[in-house]
Motif scaffolding. Sequence first.
Motif, PDB file in Angstrom:
ATOM      1  N   LYS A 105     -11.547  -0.779   2.136  1.00  0.00           N
ATOM      2  CA  LYS A 105     -10.574  -0.486   1.083  1.00  0.00           C
ATOM      3  C   LYS A 105     -10.747  -1.412  -0.119  1.00  0.00           C
ATOM      4  N   ARG A 106     -10.117  -1.011  -1.209  1.00  0.00           N
ATOM      5  CA  ARG A 106     -10.100  -1.809  -2.436  1.00  0.00           C
ATOM      6  C   ARG A 106      -8.806  -2.627  -2.447  1.00  0.00           C
ATOM      7  N   ILE A 107      -8.947  -3.947  -2.440  1.00  0.00           N
ATOM      8  CA  ILE A 107      -7.794  -4.838  -2.345  1.00  0.00           C
ATOM      9  C   ILE A 107      -7.596  -5.550  -3.688  1.00  0.00           C
ATOM     10  N   ASP A 110      -6.360  -2.451   8.647  1.00  0.00           N
ATOM     11  CA  ASP A 110      -6.692  -1.198   7.967  1.00  0.00           C
ATOM     12  C   ASP A 110      -7.355  -1.428   6.610  1.00  0.00           C
ATOM     13  N   TRP A 111      -7.532  -2.678   6.219  1.00  0.00           N
ATOM     14  CA  TRP A 111      -8.136  -2.968   4.920  1.00  0.00           C
ATOM     15  C   TRP A 111      -9.644  -2.696   4.893  1.00  0.00           C
ATOM     16  N   LYS A 112     -10.248  -2.586   6.037  1.00  0.00           N
ATOM     17  CA  LYS A 112     -11.704  -2.410   6.078  1.00  0.00           C
ATOM     18  C   LYS A 112     -12.111  -1.190   5.253  1.00  0.00           C
ATOM     19  N   THR A 127      -1.956   6.444   1.837  1.00  0.00           N
ATOM     20  CA  THR A 127      -3.276   5.836   2.112  1.00  0.00           C
ATOM     21  C   THR A 127      -3.480   5.560   3.593  1.00  0.00           C
ATOM     22  N   VAL A 145      -2.728   2.866   5.073  1.00  0.00           N
ATOM     23  CA  VAL A 145      -2.937   1.437   5.282  1.00  0.00           C
ATOM     24  C   VAL A 145      -1.611   0.816   5.706  1.00  0.00           C
ATOM     25  N   SER A 191       0.855  -1.182   0.000  1.00  0.00           N
ATOM     26  CA  SER A 191       0.000   0.000   0.000  1.00  0.00           C
ATOM     27  C   SER A 191       0.892   1.233   0.000  1.00  0.00           C
ATOM     28  N   ASP A 203      -6.346   0.312  -3.309  1.00  0.00           N
ATOM     29  CA  ASP A 203      -5.601   0.839  -2.169  1.00  0.00           C
ATOM     30  C   ASP A 203      -4.468  -0.085  -1.740  1.00  0.00           C
ATOM     31  N   ILE A 223     -14.349  -5.549   2.470  1.00  0.00           N
ATOM     32  CA  ILE A 223     -13.489  -4.931   1.463  1.00  0.00           C
ATOM     33  C   ILE A 223     -14.160  -5.003   0.094  1.00  0.00           C
TER      34      ILE A 223
END
Length: 335
Positions: free
Chosen positions: A137-139, A133-135, A126, A128, A122, A179, A163
């Motif tokens: 977010k675009r993974i 911290d992924w909650k 951002t 992250v 990341s 992200d 996500i």
Amino acid sequence: MISRRRLLSLTSAAAVATIAAVSQISSAEAADKVVKFQLAWLPNAAAAGEIVALEKGFFKDMGLDVEILPGGPSTNTVQETLAGVATIAHAYAPQIMYAADKGLPIKSFGASFQVAPLTFYSLGETGVKSVADWKGKRIGASQTGLPQVKALLDHSGLSIDDITFVQAQIPALMQGQVDVVASWPTNLATLEPIANHPGGYNTQSIWDNGLQFQSNYYIATTETIENDSAMLAAFLEAVDKGWSYVADHPEEAIEIVTATAEGLRPEAEAAALKVMLDGGYIYNEDTAEYGFANVDKDRWQRTLDLYAKIGEIGELKTGDVFDSSILDQTELTKR
């Protein structure tokens, strides 16, 4: 009536025939055993130990006539092994688990990578810094990477619903389309845009977030493991010698690797190899204690349990995916 001369002639002929027969038997017994080794990916520094073992004659010293088969994005090493195209192959943990879940007669018997390098990246701005911290977010990852994403989320108390999953690679991260994105720290050329990003970057490796795969497992059919264990042990010992040579002579190893595979850049492969050797991927505290190609049974079981928990496989035991008998009969380098 047989004359003395005739007797001597017959005796000589018989002796010659006997010598010829013995010679044929000896030649047959001395012939190197043919082994086809299938790579999971294209030849590069990640297979340096195997390539060096071939080019330096370490396989031949063990009585093996090894051919290394290149892999690639469409290579399924489990299928290649089951079909008899390969005698031994590299495989990744998910492939082995899915095969075992289907009851396919194939198992791992060693692993060249003690730590699977897959890592999520990341950009610094951002914020992250962890999987938590992924909650929201675009993974980004490949479609085959979705189970790993689910496993990491589960380990951090999240789910796939927290996500947005996107099939993406590094350019998508640099263009702001995702992200977080999955990549490999051993592929420095691909990572260059991230490494040079002015705002810095953060990493979340699967290893540090509950998914402790090993990688580049050696696999064979259960029949081969049961009936040709001496060959598999000889293979591991030769590869062990190959990787030790790579560690002691990295510059020469890169010359050998790049000479045997077209399109590789020596500087990029040398940098990748340095990461593998210095980063604890090939040698670490486990190999220092147990030797090259060590496989941790408890880690295998934890991985199986996690994949079962997220619904990827049914209940499996370590013995369904790993046979320790080959490692048990070898003396491999501890470093």
